[in-house]
Design an enzyme around this catalytic site. Structure first.
Site, short mmCIF file in Angstrom:
data_model
loop_
_atom_site.label_atom_id
_atom_site.label_comp_id
_atom_site.label_asym_id
_atom_site.label_seq_id
_atom_site.Cartn_x
_atom_site.Cartn_y
_atom_site.Cartn_z
N TYR A 194 26.15 40.12 38.02
CA TYR A 194 27.08 39.28 38.77
C TYR A 194 26.31 38.40 39.77
CZ TYR A 194 30.91 38.06 41.92
OH TYR A 194 31.81 37.38 42.68
N ASP A 210 27.46 48.55 37.42
CA ASP A 210 28.67 47.81 37.78
C ASP A 210 29.60 47.90 36.58
OD1 ASP A 210 30.63 45.85 38.18
OD2 ASP A 210 29.27 44.55 39.32
N LYS A 264 39.33 43.10 40.93
CA LYS A 264 39.58 42.59 39.59
C LYS A 264 40.60 43.46 38.87
CE LYS A 264 36.39 39.69 40.85
NZ LYS A 264 34.99 39.91 40.54
N ARG A 267 37.49 53.88 60.50
CA ARG A 267 36.23 53.46 59.87
C ARG A 267 35.63 54.62 59.08
NH1 ARG A 267 31.90 53.48 62.82
NH2 ARG A 267 32.85 52.54 64.66
C1 LIG Z 1 33.91 39.99 41.31
C2 LIG Z 1 32.80 40.86 40.91
C3 LIG Z 1 31.97 41.46 41.88
C4 LIG Z 1 32.15 41.20 43.37
O1 LIG Z 1 33.35 41.72 43.84
P1 LIG Z 1 34.13 41.14 45.13
O2 LIG Z 1 35.30 42.05 45.23
O3 LIG Z 1 34.49 39.73 44.83
O4 LIG Z 1 33.20 41.24 46.29
C5 LIG Z 1 30.96 42.28 41.43
N1 LIG Z 1 30.74 42.50 40.12
C6 LIG Z 1 31.50 41.94 39.17
C7 LIG Z 1 31.21 42.22 37.74
C8 LIG Z 1 32.56 41.09 39.52
O5 LIG Z 1 33.30 40.53 38.58
#
Ligand SMILES: *Cc1c(COP(=O)(O)O)cnc(C)c1O
Length: 403
Positions: A115, A187, A212, A62
């Site tokens: 998001y 982000d 992604k 962890r």
């Molecule tokens: C998918 C996504 C998230 C969330 O990510 P997860 O891995 O699904 O928790 C956050 N920001 C953006 C821009 C995303 O495309």
């Protein structure tokens, strides 16, 4: 062998080599997946020194794990950060970054187009702990600057946004935030470190949903936060206690996927640009959103802060959902799914993907039409993707003529 420093190497070289060297063992050329939950010490004095952080070493997964650290180091090098910490998902990375720094009474300025999950943290969870969140119109830099000037503790950005690919002028907004002593998070999922490095523009923490583009194969969840050593020490402490750690298997898949990140992103952007150009010429298309189009309202900002335009292109189909329901099933090289950033091309209407939690009125308020479809380009040959979309459009046109 000369130690690799990456000081003068380019991004493609970094994606392949960075972060791994210190974690190889037994002469392996690939990072081992270390699954041991705990690490043993025969010498109690050494154990104590590692446990109290006086000596480097591992205690418990962890807290830290060699495979996860190799992934963190790779992201760190690509973003030009001092430290990176990996999480079990993108949302775990985002929520942990927010909860590490926010306190009751704080004020956050962000935009309406973040998001969906992030938006829920802003509207549902942060108010519970008495954090005030102001969500500005994403297109209006003046409005965002005015809200920042009223005083805020954190400016939270996302650029390009999803699914309408709006662009925020990062350097401009960082300047406004710094003037009031606010931290700035971004982000960077849609841009990827191949196209954009916000730390260089003064942003404090960069966050990715590694699910992604970073992993790239739609088979593993993960997230990562990176920034200065001082800030990341706090994020690390939050994770070691709250526990949304990345799993070592996931970290291995991330490392493996990231080796091809630059190749993938370049091919995806090539196809996205071609599809955007194709879509702009279609009579059945009402609007096309792509930062690479000269008609994009912030194309000049895009050119200044991004190296490439990315693999996501969205369009609005005339005829709304009825037309979407005819077009999408016709496609051959497409997953119809809610994710993005994979090697396969993915088509998804906003109504069933990014904005599924919203009511029709909420989508309308965000300017998201019922006919909006997001394409996340894969790494297929561009010509095949164009031909596939073209035959689907011809089928849609034929359908409309006979009905
Ligand atoms: C998918 C996504 C998230 C969330 O990510 P997860 O891995 O699904 O928790 C956050 N920001 C953006 C821009 C995303 O495309």
């Amino acid at each position: 062998m000369r130690k690799r420093d990456f000081e003068h190497s380019q991004l493609g070289t970094k994606t392949v080599w960075a972060g791994e060297e210190a974690f190889l063992s037994h002469g392996s050329t690939q990072v081992p997946v270390v699954l041991s939950v705990a690490y043993g010490y025969d010498d109690v004095d050494v154990w104590y020194d590692v446990a109290t952080g006086q000596k480097p070493g591992y205690m418990y997964n962890r807290m830290s794990n060699p495979t996860v650290q190799a992934f963190e180091q790779k992201v760190c090098t690509l973003e030009g950060a001092e430290a990176a910490i990996a999480f079990s998902s993108g949302m775990a990375a985002i929520s942990s970054a927010l909860y590490t720094f926010l306190r009751p009474g704080n004020r956050v300025v962000s935009v309406k187009d973040t998001y969906g999950g992030t938006n829920k943290i802003f509207t549902e969870f942060l108010p519970n702990i008495n954090v005030d969140v102001v969500l500005c119109n994403t297109g209006s830099h003046e409005e965002i600057e005015a809200e920042i000037a009223k005083g805020c503790n954190l400016l939270y950005l996302e650029s390009p946004t999803n699914p309408t690919l709006k662009i925020l002028d990062i350097a401009r907004l960082v300047k406004a935030a710094k003037a009031v002593g606010a931290l700035v998070f971004i982000d960077n999922t849609i841009a990827t470190p191949i196209n954009q490095n916000p730390l260089r523009l003064g942003v404090d923490l960069v966050i990715h949903s590694a699910t992604k583009f970073l992993s790239g194969h739609a088979d593993v969840l993960g997230g990562v936060v990176c920034g200065s050593g001082a800030l990341m020490e706090k994020v690390y402490h939050y994770r070691e206690i709250n526990g949304a750690t990345m799993d070592p298997w996931s970290a291995y898949l991330m490392i493996r996927g990231m080796k091809t990140l630059k190749l993938r992103v370049e091919q995806q952007a090539k196809s996205a640009m071609a599809l955007a150009g194709y879509l702009e010429k279609q009579e059945l298309v009402e609007a096309v959103y792509y930062p690479g189009l000269p008609t994009h309202p912030h194309h000049e900002v895009v050119k200044a802060q991004m190296r490439g335009f990315g693999g996501i292109v969205s369009f609005v189909l005339k005829g709304e959902m009825d037309a979407v329901k005819i077009l999408l099933p016709r496609l051959q090289y497409a997953n119809r799914a809610g994710n993005l950033g994979a090697v396969e091309t993915i088509y998804g209407p906003a109504r069933t993907t990014s904005h599924v939690e919203c009511t029709l009125e909420e989508r309308q308020a965000l300017g998201i039409s019922e006919g909006l479809v997001r394409i996340s380009c894969g790494i297929e040959d561009t010509e095949d993707l164009i031909a596939d979309l073209d035959q689907a459009f011809r089928a849609l046109a034929a359908h409309l003529q006979t009905n």
